[in-house]
Design a protein around this motif. Structure first.
Motif, short mmCIF file in Angstrom:
data_model
loop_
_atom_site.label_atom_id
_atom_site.label_comp_id
_atom_site.label_asym_id
_atom_site.label_seq_id
_atom_site.Cartn_x
_atom_site.Cartn_y
_atom_site.Cartn_z
N GLY A 50 0.78 -1.22 0.00
CA GLY A 50 0.00 0.00 0.00
C GLY A 50 0.82 1.28 0.00
O GLY A 50 2.03 1.29 -0.26
N PRO A 51 0.16 2.41 0.29
CA PRO A 51 0.81 3.72 0.19
C PRO A 51 2.02 3.88 1.10
O PRO A 51 2.94 4.63 0.77
CB PRO A 51 -0.31 4.69 0.60
CG PRO A 51 -1.58 3.94 0.37
CD PRO A 51 -1.27 2.50 0.62
N LEU A 52 2.05 3.19 2.24
CA LEU A 52 3.18 3.36 3.15
C LEU A 52 4.46 2.84 2.50
O LEU A 52 5.53 3.45 2.64
CB LEU A 52 2.91 2.62 4.47
CG LEU A 52 3.96 2.82 5.57
CD1 LEU A 52 4.10 4.30 5.94
CD2 LEU A 52 3.60 2.00 6.81
N ALA A 53 4.37 1.72 1.77
CA ALA A 53 5.56 1.20 1.07
C ALA A 53 5.96 2.14 -0.06
O ALA A 53 7.15 2.36 -0.32
CB ALA A 53 5.27 -0.20 0.53
N ALA A 54 4.98 2.70 -0.75
CA ALA A 54 5.29 3.67 -1.80
C ALA A 54 5.95 4.91 -1.21
O ALA A 54 6.85 5.50 -1.83
CB ALA A 54 4.01 4.06 -2.55
#
Length: 932
Positions: free
Chosen positions: A808-812
Motif C-alpha cells: 500500500g501507500p506506506l511502502a510507496a
C-alpha cells in the motif's frame, strides 16, 4: 438450380487442430495445405451467386460507429453467418483487415480458444500458421492481446456461433479483448442465443450495436428477390405475401420453400398449406426437399450423417460401391447440404441446419443402420490411425466393449498428454460397470475426475475399487501414484508425503508414467515439508525415468523446480521455469489445450504478478483460476483469488474484490478445505487494513485466527500460498499500522532473523520490508532508509515489484523517501526504474498527502471540532466510498452519476472539511464521525 448455402454452418469436431496447423510448416501461403478442421474454423463463409444481399445490415455494420462490439443474434436459419460474411467482405473493400473464427463446444477450453484466435489473427496477417506449436496458452494469450492492441490499421474480428460458449474463462477473455481494442477496431459476434456476456456497460457507453432477429428477417422485397429473382418461381403478389407472413421472413424457411416449389405446378395450393412454428415448418420443408432427391443421393446423405467431417475415403467405407468423391463434388456444385472446406485434401461438412435433421431422419427411417454405420466409421478411423474418432464412433454405436478396447492401449497416453477434457467426455458416456472391468481405464478415470472435477469424488471411486491391492504390480504402481496425488490435492499433505515415501521404495521400472508422476508429486510435497535438498534430488530423478517424457510430467517437473526457486526468492529464475512449464505440452496435436497446465499456468501468472506485470498476469488468471477452482487446488485457488482481489481493489472496484474473496471462502467450505476458508478471511483483513479500517481488519483477523489448528499446521509447513501471507505476518502488519510501530519493528526483526536462519529467503524479504515500514511509521526514518537500501537492491535484482506495491501507500512512501535521497542515480539506474514502478500506483495519493502534510517536527495545528458546513447525503456517500478505496470512475458507476459529478462532490467535500486532498478528507471524515 444452385441453391444458396444456409447460414450458421457448424464447425467440425476439432480433435486435432494443432496437428492440422502443423501441416503448414512448409507452406508458402497460409491457406495452402491448412488442415480441414483448422481451415473450417478460420475460413469466412463462401459467397454464392444465390445469396441475397443484406444491404441494410451491411450498411449498418460498415458505417462509422463507436461500437466496440456488434452482436448479431437470432435463431438458426435467420442468415446471421451470411450477413456477417457480407459485412466482412464490404469492410475488406473499405480497407479493413478482417479475421474470422467459427466456434464450437470444444472452444470452452480457454487455452484452446486463444490458440484458435491466434490462428485467425495470423491468417488475417497472411502469416504461416505453424511453427509455434509448443507455445503455451499463457504465451499465446499475451501474444493475441499484444497483436490486437498493436494494430495500426482499421480491423474487425468476426466470431461466429458464440452460442456454444459458456465457460467463464473464455467469456472473461473475450471481455479482455473488447476492453483492449484500439479505437479503430471492433468485434462482430454471431450467436443463436443471448451470449453470457456483460453487455450493460458497453450498452450504456454506446459501444454496443445489436442486430436481432427482427432486423435479420427478410423484407418483402428481399423475399421477392430470392423467390422470383434467383429461384425464378414467378410467384404472384398474393403468394409472396402469404409466404412472407407464414415464414415471418425466416431466410432458411424461404430457401427451403423455394426448393420445394421448384418441382410443383400447383404452387398457390402448396403455399396455402404452410402454417406452424419455425421448427415444424423446417422439418416439413426439409423432408420435402430430401424426398425430392434421387434415391442414391438420399441414401448417401443419410448414411454419411453420422460423420462430423466428410471425406471421400471415409464416405466410401460407409457407402460401398458409391463413388463418394464424385457424389460430394456434385452435392457441392448443386449447393445442397454440404460445404467445401479448403484443405490439403478435399473435405466437406454438413450444414448445421441439416446435420441434426439428417441424423433424426436416419434414426427414424433406419434405426438399425445407425450403430452399424458408426461401427463402420470406427473401424475405418482405427485402420487409419485415428483413435479419437474411432473411440467416438464406437461410443455412438453403443458398443461399449469396442470403445473400451480401443481406449485401453491409449488411455494412459491420453492422460500423459494432458487430454483431460477428451477423457472426461468419454467417461461421461461410458457405463461405470464397463470402466470397472478394466483397472487401467478405471485409474485413468479417477485421475481425470481428480484433475477436472473433484478429488473427493475420485478418492471415493479409488477406495471403492481398491486398485492398490490388485495382483498386477503395474496396476498397483498406477494406483499408488494416483492415491498420493489425491491426498495432496485434498490438502492432506502429511499423509501424502508418508504414503509417497513408502511407494518410492518399490522398483521404479514397473510403470514409467506412474513413477515419474509419483516422483514429481513427492518433490512438491518435500518442498512443502521443508526438505528442499530432497526435493531437488527427486526432480533430478524425475527427469531421468521414462515417464518423464510425458507432457504432463515435464510440466510438473519444471513447475516444481520453479516453486523451489520462488520460495528462495529467485523470482526471475522461477519465472523462466514457470514459462517453460506452461508451454511444455508442445509437440502434441492438443498442445496448450490441457487442464493439467492449470498448475503451471497459475504459477506463471503468479510470477508475472509478482514482477508487476499485472496486465500480462490478469488474462492468465482469468483462464487458470476457474480451472484451479474446479479441480480444487488449494494453494493455487488461494493465490489466484487473492491476486484477482488485489488487482480489483487497486483499481477501485472494492465490491468485486470482496466478492472474489467471498467466492474463495465458499470454495473452501464446499471442498472441505479449512485452509482455504481461513485464507479468505486473512486476505479480507488485509484489504480492510488498506482501507484504514482498523477495527474491521482486527475483527477479521480474529475470525481467521479461530482456526488454530490450521495456522499451527501452516507455520510448521511451507505452503506456497502462505510463504509471505500467514497469520503471524498479518498480525505484525496490523500492529505496525495501528499499534505500537516500535514494538512491531522489534518483533519483525526477530521474525526476519528466524526466517533467514530457516532458509526462507522470500519470507525473510517480506518481513524485512515490513520492518522498514514499521521504522518509518515510528518516526525513525534514517533507520528505515538504512535498512531499506540493501533490501531494495535485492528486490530490484529479483524483480519483486508487488512485494512493495501490495503493502500500500506506506511502502510507496518509503520508496519515495529513498528516491528523494538522490542516492539511486549514483547507485543504479535500474533501481531508479524499480522505485518508480513501486511509487506509480500511489503517485496521486502520495502527491495529495504531501500537499497537506505539515513540515517535519512542526507543531500539529488545532483541529476543528466539526465541518465548516454539513455534508449532504450524497456527499457523505461519496466520502464513504472514498474511504473504502473506490476510484472516481468506480464511484461514478456505483452511484449512477457521471465522472464530472463525482469530481464536483469531491471538491465540495474538501471545501466543507477544510482539506486539500483525498487522504486528508478521509482522515477528517473519520475524526468528525462521518465515516462508519
Amino acid at each position: 438450380m444452385n441453391a444458396p448455402i444456409l447460414p450458421n454452418a457448424a464447425s467440425p469436431s476439432p480433435d486435432s487442430l494443432t496437428a492440422d496447423c502443423a501441416a503448414n510448416a512448409s507452406s508458402a501461403h497460409p491457406a495452402v495445405r491448412l488442415g480441414a478442421r483448422a481451415a473450417a474454423k478460420i475460413a469466412p463463409p463462401a459467397s454464392h451467386t444465390t445469396d441475397i444481399p443484406r444491404d441494410a445490415i451491411r450498411d449498418l455494420v460498415c458505417a462509422p460507429h463507436a461500437a466496440k462490439l456488434v452482436l448479431v443474434r437470432a435463431p438458426a436459419g435467420f442468415g446471421k453467418t451470411t450477413a456477417m460474411g457480407q459485412c466482412r467482405a464490404q469492410l475488406a473493400r473499405l480497407g479493413f483487415e478482417t479475421a474470422w473464427l467459427t466456434l464450437d463446444h470444444g472452444d470452452n477450453d480457454p487455452s484452446r480458444f486463444v490458440h484458435c484466435l491466434q490462428l485467425a489473427l495470423r491468417h488475417m496477417d497472411a502469416e504461416r500458421l505453424a511453427g509455434d506449436d509448443a507455445q503455451s496458452a499463457a504465451d499465446v494469450t499475451l501474444a493475441v492481446f499484444d497483436r490486437i492492441a498493436a494494430r495500426q490499421s482499421p480491423f474487425a474480428l468476426f466470431i461466429d456461433e458464440f452460442e456454444t460458449i459458456h465457460d467463464p474463462g473464455v467469456i472473461a477473455l473475450l471481455h479482455e479483448i473488447v476492453d483492449r481494442l484500439p479505437r479503430h477496431g471492433f468485434v462482430v459476434i454471431g450467436s443463436r442465443s443471448q451470449p453470457h456476456l456483460s453487455l450493460g456497460r458497453l450498452r450504456a457507453r454506446g459501444q454496443l450495436l445489436e442486430i436481432d432477429a427482427d432486423r435479420l428477417r427478410f423484407s418483402l422485397a428481399e423475399t421477392e428477390r430470392m423467390l422470383n429473382g434467383h429461384a425464378n418461381l414467378a410467384l404472384g403478389g398474393r403468394d409472396l405475401d402469404r409466404l412472407q407472413r407464414c415464414t415471418e421472413g425466416w431466410a432458411a424457411a424461404l430457401w427451403l420453400a423455394s426448393l420445394a416449389l421448384e418441382k410443383r405446378d400447383e404452387r398457390s395450393a402448396f403455399i396455402e398449406r404452410f402454417s406452424g412454428s419455425h421448427d415444424p415448418l423446417a422439418d416439413y420443408l426439409a423432408e420435402d426437399v430430401l424426398a425430392g432427391q434421387p434415391e442414391p443421393v438420399q441414401t448417401f446423405l443419410l448414411q454419411c450423417s453420422v460423420l462430423r467431417q466428410l471425406s471421400a475415403p471415409v464416405c466410401d467405407a460407409l457407402n460401398p460401391g458409391v463413388d463418394s468423391a464424385t457424389m460430394l463434388r456434385t452435392l457441392d456444385q448443386a449447393g445442397l447440404f454440404v460445404n467445401r472446406v479448403e484443405a490439403a485434401e478435399p473435405a466437406y461438412r454438413f450444414h448445421s441446419l441439416f446435420s441434426d435433421f439428417l441424423r433424426a431422419q436416419l434414426a427414424r427411417r433406419h434405426p438399425d443402420r445407425v450403430p452399424l454405420l458408426h461401427l463402420a466409421a470406427s473401424r475405418w478411423h482405427e485402420q487409419h490411425g485415428h483413435p479419437v474418432s474411432a473411440i467416438d464412433h464406437a461410443i455412438d454405436a453403443g458398443d461399449v466393449e469396442r470403445a473400451l478396447g480401443l481406449l485401453l492401449p491409449h488411455a494412459v497416453d491420453f492422460l500423459a498428454q494432458g487430454r483431460l477434457r477428451l477423457l472426461a467426455r468419454w467417461f461421461a458416456r461410458l457405463p461405470q460397470d464397463g470402466i470397472d472391468c478394466h483397472p487401467t481405464i478405471g485409474i485413468v478415470h479417477a485421475w481425470t475426475i481428480c484433475l477436472t472435477r473433484s478429488p473427493l469424488e475420485a478418492m471415493a471411486l479409488a477406495e471403492q475399487a481398491n486398485w492398490r491391492t490388485a495382483p498386477s504390480a503395474e496396476i498397483r504402481a498406477q494406483a499408488d501414484a494416483c492415491h498420493v496425488v489425491l491426498l495432496a490435492t485434498l490438502d492432506r499433505v502429511e499423509e501424502a508425503y508418508e504414503a509417497g515415501r513408502r511407494c518410492l521404495t518399490a522398483a521404479l521400472a514397473v510403470h514409467p508414467f506412474a513413477n515419474a508422476t509419483l516422483v514429481n508429486v513427492m518433490a512438491t510435497l518435500a518442498t512443502t515439508m521443508g526438505h528442499r535438498d530432497e526435493a531437488r534430488r527427486l526432480l533430478d530423478t524425475a527427469r531421468t525415468i521414462g515417464g518423464a517424457q510425458s507432457a504432463l510430467n515435464r510440466m510438473y517437473t519444471e513447475a516444481a523446480e520453479g516453486l523451489i526457486d520462488l520460495q528462495e526468492g529467485h523470482l526471475r529464475l522461477a519465472t523462466a521455469r514457470f514459462h517453460l512449464a506452461a508451454g511444455t505440452a508442445g509437440g502434441h496435436e492438443t498442445a496448450g489445450f490441457t487442464d493439467g497446465n492449470a498448475w503451471a499456468g497459475l504459477l506463471y501468472a503468479r510470477a508475472l504478478y509478482e514482477a508487476g506485470r499485472v496486465a500480462d498476469a490478469e488474462p492468465l488468471l482469468n483462464i487458470y483460476v476457474p480451472l484451479a477452482r474446479d479441480i480444487g487446488l488449494p494453494d493455487h485457488a488461494i493465490a489466484g483469488y487473492s491476486m484477482q482481489a488485489r488487482i480489483a481493489f487497486q483499481r477501485g472496484d472494492v465490491d468485486l474484490a470482496f466478492r472474489l474473496l467471498a467466492q474463495l471462502e465458499r470454495l473452501g467450505h464446499d471442498r472441505r478445505l479449512p485452509r482455504v476458508v481461513a485464507s479468505a478471511k486473512l486476505e479480507r483483513a488485509r484489504l480492510l487494513l488498506l482501507q484504514g479500517n482498523a477495527e474491521a481488519s482486527r475483527s477479521e483477523l480474529d475470525l481467521a485466527a479461530g482456526a488454530t489448528a490450521v495456522w499451527t499446521r501452516i507455520e510448521a509447513l511451507r505452503f506456497l500460498a502462505h510463504e509471505v501471507d500467514s497469520l503471524t505476518i498479518a498480525r505484525l502488519r496490523w500492529a505496525l499500522h495501528f499499534g505500537d510501530a516500535g514494538d512491531a519493528a522489534r518483533a519483525l526483526a526477530q521474525a526476519r532473523a528466524d526466517a533467514a536462519s530457516a532458509g526462507r529467503r522470500w519470507r525473510a524479504m517480506k518481513l524485512q520490508l515490513l520492518e522498514c515500514l514499521a521504522l518509518l511509521r515510528a518516526g525513525r526514518e534514517p533507520d528505515a532508509l538504512a535498512a531499506a537500501w540493501p533490501l531494495l537492491g535485492t528486490l530490484c535484482a529479483e524483480g519483486l515489484v508487488r512485494m512493495m506495491v501490495d503493502e500500500g501507500p506506506l511502502a510507496a512512501r518509503l520508496a519515495m523517501r529513498c528516491q528523494a535521497s538522490g542516492a539511486t542515480r549514483a547507485r543504479d539506474p535500474l533501481l531508479e526504474d524499480y522505485l518508480r514502478a513501486c511509487i506509480e500506483p500511489y503517485a496521486a495519493q502520495l502527491a495529495a498527502l504531501a500537499e497537506g502534510e505539515p513540515p517535519a517536527h512542526a507543531a500539529a495545528p488545532l483541529e476543528p471540532l466539526e465541518p465548516l458546513e454539513p455534508l449532504t447525503r450524497k456527499e457523505r456517500r461519496v466520502l464513504q466510498l472514498l474511504a473504502q478505496g473506490y476510484s472516481n470512475n468506480a464511484m461514478a458507476e456505483k452511484l449512477f452519476v457521471s465522472y464530472s459529478t463525482v469530481c464536483t462532490h469531491l471538491r465540495n467535500i474538501n471545501a466543507k472539511l477544510n482539506v486539500h486532498n483525498r487522504t486528508s478528507a478521509v482522515a477528517a471524515g473519520r475524526r468528525f464521525g462521518l465515516i462508519d
